[in-house]
Write a protein that holds these residues in place. Sequence first.
Motif, mmCIF file in Angstrom:
data_model
loop_
_atom_site.group_PDB
_atom_site.id
_atom_site.type_symbol
_atom_site.label_atom_id
_atom_site.label_comp_id
_atom_site.label_asym_id
_atom_site.label_seq_id
_atom_site.Cartn_x
_atom_site.Cartn_y
_atom_site.Cartn_z
ATOM 1 N N ARG A 67 0.563 -1.071 0.124
ATOM 2 C CA ARG A 67 0.039 -0.075 -0.048
ATOM 3 C C ARG A 67 0.929 1.187 0.025
ATOM 4 N N TYR A 124 3.891 1.634 -1.038
ATOM 5 C CA TYR A 124 4.624 1.648 -2.382
ATOM 6 C C TYR A 124 3.742 2.340 -3.228
ATOM 7 N N ARG A 125 2.571 1.927 -3.347
ATOM 8 C CA ARG A 125 1.766 2.473 -4.364
ATOM 9 C C ARG A 125 1.315 3.827 -4.106
ATOM 10 N N GLY A 171 3.005 4.922 -7.286
ATOM 11 C CA GLY A 171 1.994 4.461 -8.089
ATOM 12 C C GLY A 171 1.467 3.236 -8.298
ATOM 13 N N GLU A 172 0.531 2.921 -9.008
ATOM 14 C CA GLU A 172 -0.045 1.376 -9.050
ATOM 15 C C GLU A 172 0.875 0.451 -9.555
ATOM 16 N N PHE A 173 1.314 0.838 -10.690
ATOM 17 C CA PHE A 173 2.359 -0.119 -11.299
ATOM 18 C C PHE A 173 3.885 0.268 -11.222
ATOM 19 N N HIS A 222 4.679 -8.644 -4.035
ATOM 20 C CA HIS A 222 3.509 -9.554 -4.706
ATOM 21 C C HIS A 222 3.701 -11.077 -4.805
ATOM 22 N N ASN A 231 -1.363 -12.056 -7.997
ATOM 23 C CA ASN A 231 -0.239 -11.386 -7.416
ATOM 24 C C ASN A 231 1.050 -11.995 -8.134
ATOM 25 N N PHE A 250 1.100 -10.076 -11.299
ATOM 26 C CA PHE A 250 1.694 -8.777 -11.167
ATOM 27 C C PHE A 250 3.199 -8.464 -11.067
#
Length: 195
Positions: A102, A104-105, A109-111, A121, A148, A151
């Motif tokens: 969470r 890191y996102r 960002g998301e990816f 992941h 996971n 990802f």
Amino acid sequence: MERYQAASECQSIVLKYLKLKAKRQVPVLTYRKEYNKLGKIQEKMGNFEDAKMSYQAVIEILEGRGYSETLDMAKAITKLGEVSRLMGQLDEASEYFQESLRLYRLNIGEFPWQSSVARLHESIGDIALEQQQKVSPLTSEQKQIIENYEFALEIYRRAGKSDTENALKKLMEKISSLKDPTAESIPNEGTPEIV
């Protein structure tokens, strides 16, 4: 083992010195670095409870100085997850990895294209796999495990680092074993250390 004991004693002395200097506001990163070193030494010695306390000290320092939602906090929480996993506390480890992910996102960002996020992941998938019995057809838990891993695969691919090929191969084997219940299970060799 004697070398680890000596290293642990030296690291403890460094931390005592830093605490004495604390009145002059020692930089947070110095504390983080030294406690992480001590935690890693304690892990190598098999003193997981002590390692966990060292990593928790990092988190307390970061929180005390206003670094609660940073990448440094994400890394510290990941260390707690790793040692919890070594102690067999899989639910707790998974919670730490989820919180680290969470953060890191939140920060990048998301990816993101960082292998440390891919390893998170992968670790979350590994824990879920360790906790889940194989059944056919795929359960929702197994689908989450595959998600996971997928990802992690995509992040490894985007990162394009030299160590990526082995990680990709290992993850693809794990995904295949989940999708094909007749395939032999892959022994858990652990994940690379998250830096």
